[in-house]
Design a protein around this motif. Structure first.
Motif, PDB file in Angstrom:
ATOM      1  N   LEU A 353       0.864  -1.074   0.073  1.00 15.42           N
ATOM      2  CA  LEU A 353       0.183  -0.003   0.019  1.00 15.42           C
ATOM      3  C   LEU A 353       0.876   1.410   0.060  1.00 15.42           C
ATOM      4  N   ALA A 354       1.747   1.204   0.919  1.00 14.90           N
ATOM      5  CA  ALA A 354       2.562   2.501   0.767  1.00 14.90           C
ATOM      6  C   ALA A 354       3.465   2.615  -0.441  1.00 14.90           C
ATOM      7  N   ALA A 355       3.995   1.695  -1.204  1.00 18.73           N
ATOM      8  CA  ALA A 355       4.616   1.616  -2.380  1.00 18.73           C
ATOM      9  C   ALA A 355       3.736   2.330  -3.591  1.00 18.73           C
ATOM     10  N   HIS A 356       2.457   2.150  -3.233  1.00 17.50           N
ATOM     11  CA  HIS A 356       1.581   2.508  -4.212  1.00 17.50           C
ATOM     12  C   HIS A 356       0.746   3.909  -4.232  1.00 17.50           C
ATOM     13  N   LEU A 357       1.077   4.635  -3.046  1.00 14.37           N
ATOM     14  CA  LEU A 357       0.372   5.863  -2.704  1.00 14.37           C
ATOM     15  C   LEU A 357       0.605   6.890  -3.721  1.00 14.37           C
ATOM     16  N   ASP A 358       1.536   6.766  -4.502  1.00 14.54           N
ATOM     17  CA  ASP A 358       1.649   7.867  -5.617  1.00 14.54           C
ATOM     18  C   ASP A 358       0.411   7.809  -6.540  1.00 14.54           C
ATOM     19  N   ASP A 359      -0.234   6.649  -6.843  1.00 13.74           N
ATOM     20  CA  ASP A 359      -1.346   6.487  -7.552  1.00 13.74           C
ATOM     21  C   ASP A 359      -2.505   6.339  -6.690  1.00 13.74           C
ATOM     22  N   ARG A 360      -2.648   7.255  -5.595  1.00 12.85           N
ATOM     23  CA  ARG A 360      -3.744   7.057  -4.577  1.00 12.85           C
ATOM     24  C   ARG A 360      -5.144   7.530  -4.991  1.00 12.85           C
ATOM     25  N   PHE A 361      -5.319   8.243  -6.393  1.00 10.53           N
ATOM     26  CA  PHE A 361      -6.632   8.581  -6.759  1.00 10.53           C
ATOM     27  C   PHE A 361      -7.079   7.412  -7.369  1.00 10.53           C
TER      28      PHE A 361
END
Length: 763
Positions: A353-361
């Motif tokens: 989850l932390a690794a993919h937060l750049d794609d949070r939207f």
């Protein structure tokens, strides 16, 4: 007495606190506990893990009696005894109060139960009428806010909770409304404006929510307000921002019609209604990177509780806790985003989850029953974005080119242009702050503005879609190049604290501008100029490794350019030589190459200032490389060149260099002559900055080497009575001595250097 509460059971790791039965249970087994002790435990568990002050506990449990702290301590000890092996759940904050730790979930009591501790004002009355929904889960991290807003509502008839989308305004308003329910005999009523597309429906929606009946005719704002004039009730007007003018008129109408009805409004901007009291709802508390007790922070507790709601056996070890804290920081402590992120842990795990937060939207979505504006994180921001005027839309997306906090000057310089004029920028910033899309940080002298990380990500998407990003990035880089060139010119003439205060806060935008300038679509010339101008800031901020890397990259990029700028290249090689002096793993030959190239360019450009700096650098290089004759030659060249300057101190600095070189070569009489000559005539420049032009305090370093020279000559030195000068004089043999360097300047490097040289001699 404690406030009237829900008939609820709080649960955590096998413990149950049953508020309806007034019972503490451990894995279903009742644990005996006194009634006063239970009241204290109830207050602590209701606080949601936040600190409860000693005085507040005493005032709530013994409101009409005079009780000393030792009585409270007795009951606290009783709670710890009842908790047994889990006594550490009750934490004492020395001198302040207590906190009940752990993640406590809440559920309705299963038995018939009864209301606990009703207020005297409501003791003879049935439960007030209301349409407030029951909470689906506990409100985490908002105990202080509920108390503060409740006080505001008691003191003011119109209170508006304002904050960013997803910040938790509605849940907070409902929690306050439930808290105040006994105080309003004719009820507490929720009216939701989010479904309304037509502002004229505001009074109709309010009338319907309360159950007002009209015989016929138009249901107008005035008519509804008059119907509420004498009624002792509280109305929660939720989600007012898209019908804000109509909501403001409705609120003002109610306040003017009578003195009984009260209103709590929620909106992403203030109503600006007469009599309004605004309460800005802040994000949940988030831990810093070095925080220890992560469960003290509301954002972390909320995340963990929501994870355990879907994954009851979730284990919280130290590594996962640190990752969760990082996620909460990335999400700015916004409750809606945190809840959405926690819901993804079962599928992704915390690390993924932390690794993919750049794609949070794309990643963060809500439940099926959530309001449309809360079903995805993007929908939450779309709701706010679509309510903006065109100049506000332009300004918000252009703000995404900045990093960190910025002042109005930078915003006006970069964001003004096609689509938005200067006056609209100034007005727009104020409006975006009031609409909770921009955060204002105001101190005694300056206002700075920033976007929260999630807002920044959203605005950057809009900037990309607008096609303006490259043009804005260029203007941004040009602005900061000019800013740091101005900073470089002011370097020696301003107090260091003031200089660093003005320019040190721009480091994030410096990095962002350099990132663009050296990107494939950037501009090498801008990047190289910015790199050179920013060297003093980086060196004084101790960012030496970073500075060295950026200077090397700028030199390489500039060398590949078709039309090189010799002056810029000279400044960069000077900067490279400066950073190589301080970088720990620097190669000595590279230091010589940098200063040789800088000197060559300075001579070609007839730039005497940079010739002096380069000769000083070469003198240092030859000395540390063991080329002592070459260092003496560089010192003599420096001295000869300085003789042509109007500043006599430059020539005296040359005397210092010659003296040190002679000292290292073993010619102590010559060394003493040059160093004493320098000390006798050198006048410290009138400057307020502690950032030295030649990297060290000349008097300190000369005095240190003279002390070493005299020691080698088997002489003794004494301290001068004056604290402002370095004085060296011969004393009789056998006299107890010590070497004194200078006045208490702020040149730490010079003082350290002096101490090292003297200690090397003595030992």
């Amino acid at each position: 007495m404690v406030e009237q509460g829900l008939r609820a059971v709080y649960e955590s790791n096998g413990w149950e606190i049953d508020l309806a039965q007034r019972e503490l249970r451990s894995r279903g087994v009742s644990v005996p506990i006194g009634s006063r002790t239970f009241e204290i435990l109830e207050i602590l568990v209701r606080s949601g893990g936040e600190l409860v002050k000693k005085r507040d506990l005493i005032d709530q449990v013994w409101p009409v009696a005079t009780v000393e702290e030792n009585t409270l301590h007795f009951h606290i000890s009783a709670i710890r005894k009842a908790l047994g092996a889990d006594r550490e759940l009750l934490k004492t904050v020395s001198g302040r109060g207590y906190r009940l730790l752990g993640i406590w979930t809440v559920r309705p009591a299963t038995g018939p139960g009864h209301l606990l501790y009703p207020k005297e004002s409501a003791s003879a009355q049935p439960l007030a009428s209301t349409n407030l929904p029951q909470p689906a889960s506990a409100l985490i991290g908002r105990t202080a806010e509920v108390e503060e807003i409740s006080k505001l509502v008691r003191a003011h008839r119109l209170v508006t909770l304002t904050g960013a989308g997803g910040i938790g305004k509605t849940r907070l308003a409902l929690a306050v409304a439930r808290e105040l329910l006994p105080h309003f005999p004719e009820g507490v009523w929720l009216v939701e404006f989010s479904p309304l597309a037509d502002p004229s429906l505001v009074p109709i929606a309010l009338a319907a929510a309360i159950g007002l009946k009209f015989g016929g005719g138009e249901i107008s704002t005035q008519r509804v307000a008059l119907a509420l004039a004498a009624r002792r009730l509280l109305v929660v007007m939720d989600t007012c921002e898209h019908v804000i003018d109509a909501a403001a008129r409705m609120a003002e109408g109610v306040l003017r019609a009578g003195s009984s009805a009260q209103i709590i409004a929620t909106s992403r901007e203030p109503l600006r209604a007469e009599g309004e009291q605004v309460s800005w709802v802040q994000p949940l508390s988030i831990p810093t990177e070095d925080a220890d007790d992560l469960l003290e922070y509301g954002a972390v507790r909320l995340f963990i509780e929501r994870v355990r709601a879907t994954e009851p056996g979730a284990v919280l070890d130290g590594h996962r806790a640190k990752t969760i804290a990082a996620i909460c920081r990335r999400l700015d402590g916004i409750p809606l985003a945190i809840e959405m992120a926690a819901a993804r842990v079962t599928a992704l795990g915390v690390e993924e989850l932390a690794a993919h937060l750049d794609d949070r939207f794309q990643l963060l979505t809500g439940g099926r029953t959530a309001l449309p504006r809360h079903q995805t994180l993007r929908a939450t921001f779309d709701w706010s974005y679509e309510l903006l005027t065109e100049p506000e839309l332009v300004l918000l997306r252009r703000l995404a080119v900045f990093a960190g906090a910025i002042d109005l000057e930078a915003i006006c310089a970069v964001a003004t242009g096609a689509g938005i004029a200067l006056p609209e920028v100034v007005d727009g910033i104020s409006s975006l702050v009031s609409k909770s899309l921009v955060v204002a940080e105001i101190d005694a002298t300056t206002a700075r503005y920033r976007l929260l990380d999630t807002t920044h990500t959203y605005a950057l998407e809009k900037l990309d879609k607008s096609g303006e990003r490259e043009r804005l990035a260029r203007r941004h880089a040009e602005y900061y190049r000019d800013l740091f060139e101005r900073a470089e010119a002011e370097l020696e003439m301003r107090p260091t604290v003031d200089w660093m205060g003005d320019y040190g806060r721009h480091i994030d935008n410096l990095r962002a501008a350099l990132g663009w300038a050296f990107s494939p679509s950037g501009d090498v010339q801008i990047g190289a100029g910015l790199t050179a101008a920013a060297v003093p800031l980086c060196v004084h901020s101790s960012l030496l490794e970073e500075c060295h890397g950026r200077v090397e990259r700028a030199i390489a990029a500039l060398g590949a350019a078709v039309n090189g700028d010799a002056r810029l290249e000279m400044k960069l090689h000077t900067a490279l030589g400066t950073t190589l002096i301080f970088v720990t793993d620097a190669k000595i030959p590279a230091l010589g190459e940098a200063w040789t190239k800088a000197l060559e360019l300075a001579e070609r450009l007839d730039d005497v200032e940079h010739q002096l700096r380069s000769l000083l650098g070469l003198w240092f290089f030859h000395r540390v490389a063991g080329r002592l004759r070459a260092s003496l030659t560089a010192a003599q060249r420096f001295n000869a060149l300085a003789a042509s300057r109007s500043n006599s101190n430059d020539r005296l600095i040359g005397e210092r260099l010659i003296g040190i070189s002679q000292h290292c070569l073993g010619d102590q009489p010559s060394a003493r002559y040059h160093l004493e000559r320098m000390l006798a005539h050198y006048v410290p420049p009138v400057q307020t900055s502690r950032i030295s032009r030649f990297r060290s305090n000349q008097r300190v370093t000369a005095g240190a080497f003279l002390g070493r020279t005299l020691w080698l000559q088997d002489l003794r030195i004494a301290q001068c009575a004056s604290p402002k000068h370095t004085c060296v004089r011969q004393l009789p043999a056998g006299t107890s001595t010590r070497c004194v360097t200078s006045s208490p300047t702020q040149h730490a490097r010079s003082r350290c250097g002096a101490a090292i040289w003297i200690s090397q001699t003595i030992t």
